[in-house]
Design a protein around this motif. Structure first.
Motif, PDB file in Angstrom:
ATOM      1  N   GLY A  86       1.087  -1.335   0.033  1.00 17.13           N
ATOM      2  CA  GLY A  86       0.113  -0.266   0.018  1.00 17.13           C
ATOM      3  C   GLY A  86       0.556   1.540  -0.134  1.00 17.13           C
ATOM      4  O   GLY A  86       1.109   2.602  -0.355  1.00 17.13           O
ATOM      5  N   MET A  87       1.900   1.621   0.868  1.00 14.86           N
ATOM      6  CA  MET A  87       2.832   2.542   1.265  1.00 14.86           C
ATOM      7  C   MET A  87       3.308   2.960  -0.686  1.00 14.86           C
ATOM      8  O   MET A  87       3.802   4.110  -1.082  1.00 14.86           O
ATOM      9  N   VAL A  88       3.913   1.780  -1.018  1.00 11.21           N
ATOM     10  CA  VAL A  88       4.628   1.657  -2.491  1.00 11.21           C
ATOM     11  C   VAL A  88       4.066   2.364  -3.374  1.00 11.21           C
ATOM     12  O   VAL A  88       3.991   2.881  -4.073  1.00 11.21           O
ATOM     13  N   CYS A  89       2.527   1.716  -3.255  1.00 13.43           N
ATOM     14  CA  CYS A  89       1.471   2.658  -4.375  1.00 13.43           C
ATOM     15  C   CYS A  89       1.086   4.175  -3.880  1.00 13.43           C
ATOM     16  O   CYS A  89       1.003   4.853  -4.852  1.00 13.43           O
ATOM     17  N   VAL A  90       1.798   4.481  -2.053  1.00 15.43           N
ATOM     18  CA  VAL A  90       1.466   5.986  -1.907  1.00 15.43           C
ATOM     19  C   VAL A  90       2.404   6.590  -2.790  1.00 15.43           C
ATOM     20  O   VAL A  90       2.633   7.898  -3.347  1.00 15.43           O
ATOM     21  N   LYS A  91       3.882   5.835  -2.418  1.00 14.53           N
ATOM     22  CA  LYS A  91       5.104   6.288  -3.242  1.00 14.53           C
ATOM     23  C   LYS A  91       4.594   6.989  -4.487  1.00 14.53           C
ATOM     24  O   LYS A  91       5.297   7.866  -4.436  1.00 14.53           O
ATOM     25  N   THR A  92       4.393   5.921  -5.054  1.00 15.96           N
ATOM     26  CA  THR A  92       4.473   6.161  -6.300  1.00 15.96           C
ATOM     27  C   THR A  92       3.396   6.915  -7.484  1.00 15.96           C
ATOM     28  O   THR A  92       3.561   8.072  -7.929  1.00 15.96           O
ATOM     29  N   CYS A  93       2.547   6.864  -6.693  1.00 14.99           N
ATOM     30  CA  CYS A  93       1.029   8.274  -6.706  1.00 14.99           C
ATOM     31  C   CYS A  93       1.696   9.623  -6.372  1.00 14.99           C
ATOM     32  O   CYS A  93       1.837  10.326  -7.241  1.00 14.99           O
ATOM     33  N   ILE A  94       1.795   9.541  -5.204  1.00 16.24           N
ATOM     34  CA  ILE A  94       2.845  11.133  -4.938  1.00 16.24           C
ATOM     35  C   ILE A  94       4.195  11.369  -6.230  1.00 16.24           C
ATOM     36  O   ILE A  94       3.350  12.503  -6.304  1.00 16.24           O
ATOM     37  N   GLU A  95       4.461  10.622  -6.005  1.00 17.73           N
ATOM     38  CA  GLU A  95       6.307  11.259  -7.386  1.00 17.73           C
ATOM     39  C   GLU A  95       5.239  11.329  -8.215  1.00 17.73           C
ATOM     40  O   GLU A  95       5.820  12.292  -8.839  1.00 17.73           O
ATOM     41  N   ALA A  96       4.460  11.028  -8.643  1.00 14.88           N
ATOM     42  CA  ALA A  96       3.687  10.568 -10.705  1.00 14.88           C
ATOM     43  C   ALA A  96       2.826  12.170 -10.373  1.00 14.88           C
ATOM     44  O   ALA A  96       3.382  12.772 -11.409  1.00 14.88           O
ATOM     45  N   PHE A  97       2.507  12.812  -9.585  1.00 14.95           N
ATOM     46  CA  PHE A  97       2.211  13.810  -9.261  1.00 14.95           C
ATOM     47  C   PHE A  97       3.109  14.594  -8.369  1.00 14.95           C
ATOM     48  O   PHE A  97       2.561  16.562  -8.377  1.00 14.95           O
ATOM     49  N   GLY A  98       4.238  14.903  -8.846  1.00 22.50           N
ATOM     50  CA  GLY A  98       4.846  15.930  -8.718  1.00 22.50           C
ATOM     51  C   GLY A  98       5.840  16.341  -7.480  1.00 22.50           C
ATOM     52  O   GLY A  98       6.539  16.661  -6.732  1.00 22.50           O
ATOM     53  N   GLY A  99       5.273  15.639  -6.346  1.00 25.24           N
ATOM     54  CA  GLY A  99       5.486  14.979  -5.081  1.00 25.24           C
ATOM     55  C   GLY A  99       6.464  15.336  -4.411  1.00 25.24           C
ATOM     56  O   GLY A  99       7.082  14.852  -5.435  1.00 25.24           O
ATOM     57  N   PRO A 100       7.114  15.182  -3.262  1.00 28.02           N
ATOM     58  CA  PRO A 100       8.628  15.114  -2.943  1.00 28.02           C
ATOM     59  C   PRO A 100       8.593  13.235  -3.518  1.00 28.02           C
ATOM     60  O   PRO A 100       8.457  11.832  -2.758  1.00 28.02           O
ATOM     61  N   VAL A 101      10.003  12.705  -3.676  1.00 22.51           N
ATOM     62  CA  VAL A 101      11.068  11.652  -3.351  1.00 22.51           C
ATOM     63  C   VAL A 101      11.961  11.643  -2.331  1.00 22.51           C
ATOM     64  O   VAL A 101      12.550  11.861  -2.114  1.00 22.51           O
TER      65      VAL A 101
END
Length: 215
Positions: free
Chosen positions: A58-73
């Motif tokens: 679940g948290m991998v999916c969260v990380k993926t989506c946040i970065e896809a929309f320009g959020g922090p890495v």
């Protein structure tokens, strides 16, 4: 055949730092505590990494989506710690004082993404609705059986989370869904895995987290 892709570049991450050995890790042939790249996850120790690697889809999916929309890495374990702080990981105590882990709450995962400025919605959806959401520029985190990342027959629905990043349709019919699967057993079943719609449907619980930018 029409290909639907809401975002041209969606990063891929696996639950396990040594992704080439996922099949060995999940079957116990190799020890997660001996993954030589464990520190890349941001975990404090090999033991902490090994504990969460099997629980982090679940948290991998969260990380993926946040970065896809320009959020922090950020390292995966930073997101895990933020999720834990938000009580997004559900555990229950039984009468005999043992603890049962229920896993990541969809609403909790959504809350972590909301805190990063994303717009989310936890809902029921059909395969056709998922495609419509993709056409509207959203990514979709879907609850499926882990078996979707294997060549095995599908025996149940739900229990694992993947990010739906695209689809193919023909004459208005959904032919396949394209997934980033954090625990796909082979390269073809991990990054941009192309899953026939019929197989996806067999594994799909019907629950999703819709992820998009705030209007």
């Amino acid at each position: 055949m029409k290909t639907i892709r809401p975002i041209l570049s969606v990063p891929y991450y696996a639950q396990f730092e040594s992704a080439a050995h996922i099949a060995d890790y999940v079957t116990g042939k190799k020890s997660l505590a001996h993954d030589p790249y464990w520190a890349n996850s941001g975990a404090g120790s090999p033991e902490e990494y090994a504990y969460w690697a099997n629980r982090s889809c679940g948290m991998v999916c969260v990380k993926t989506c946040i970065e896809a929309f320009g959020g922090p890495v950020l390292p995966l374990h930073t997101w895990i710690q933020r999720g834990l702080a938000a009580n997004a990981y559900l555990t229950e105590k039984r009468g005999d004082n043992t603890t049962v882990e229920k896993g990541w709450l969809h609403a909790g995962l959504a809350a972590v993404m909301n805190n990063e400025g994303l717009k989310t919605k936890v809902k029921a959806a059909s395969v056709e609705e998922i495609v419509s959401l993709l056409q509207n520029g959203c990514l979709v985190i879907a609850s499926v059986s882990y078996e979707i990342g294997t060549i095995d027959a599908i025996s149940h629905q739900g229990g694992h989370l993947v990010t739906v990043i695209g689809a193919q349709t023909q004459n208005g019919n959904v032919k396949s869904l394209h997934l980033h699967n954090p625990s796909g057993r082979t390269p073809a079943l991990r990054e941009n895995a192309i899953i026939p719609a019929s197989r996806f449907q067999q594994a799909f619980s019907g629950r999703v987290i819709v992820v998009g930018k705030v209007d």
